[in-house]
Design a protein around this motif. Structure first.
Motif, mmCIF file in Angstrom:
data_model
loop_
_atom_site.group_PDB
_atom_site.id
_atom_site.type_symbol
_atom_site.label_atom_id
_atom_site.label_comp_id
_atom_site.label_asym_id
_atom_site.label_seq_id
_atom_site.Cartn_x
_atom_site.Cartn_y
_atom_site.Cartn_z
ATOM 1 N N TYR A 53 0.148 3.931 -2.650
ATOM 2 C CA TYR A 53 0.304 5.510 -2.499
ATOM 3 C C TYR A 53 1.564 6.785 -3.040
ATOM 4 O O TYR A 53 0.774 8.002 -2.567
ATOM 5 C CB TYR A 53 -1.157 4.828 -1.702
ATOM 6 N N LEU A 111 -2.321 -7.698 -3.888
ATOM 7 C CA LEU A 111 -3.137 -6.941 -2.441
ATOM 8 C C LEU A 111 -4.436 -8.345 -2.811
ATOM 9 O O LEU A 111 -4.393 -9.224 -1.251
ATOM 10 C CB LEU A 111 -3.970 -5.759 -2.659
ATOM 11 N N GLN A 167 0.982 -1.536 0.192
ATOM 12 C CA GLN A 167 0.243 -0.072 0.190
ATOM 13 C C GLN A 167 0.551 1.122 0.353
ATOM 14 O O GLN A 167 0.295 2.389 -0.643
ATOM 15 C CB GLN A 167 -0.987 -0.116 1.026
#
Length: 81
Positions: free
Chosen positions: A14, A35, A10
């Motif tokens: 991001y 994921l 993650q």
């Protein structure tokens, strides 16, 4: 354990990925695949599937649609049957 494995992915999605040009060979992207694989198969098997996927990500592979295999595909059959 899943949360510990998912955090770096993650973070990459991001914080690092938006700064790079979009040039993914596969759909879904490798980070999405990782994921999904971890969610469907757990940290160990899902992590292994993600590592295998990253190994296929090179200029000589055509890429394309490559979904996460269903969890039922990897369940061992019972010896009693």
């Amino acid at each position: 354990m899943r949360k510990l494995v998912v955090l770096p992915i993650q973070f990459y999605r991001y914080a690092i990925s938006p700064m790079m040009a979009s040039h993914c060979r596969f759909y879904p992207s490798c980070s999405c695949y990782a994921l999904e694989a971890i969610e469907a198969h757990g940290a160990l098997r899902g992590g292994w599937l993600a590592v295998r996927r990253l190994g296929r990500c090179h200029p000589w592979n055509a890429g394309g649609y490559d979904p996460v295999p269903p969890a039922e595909q990897f369940r061992p059959t019972s010896m009693a049957e």
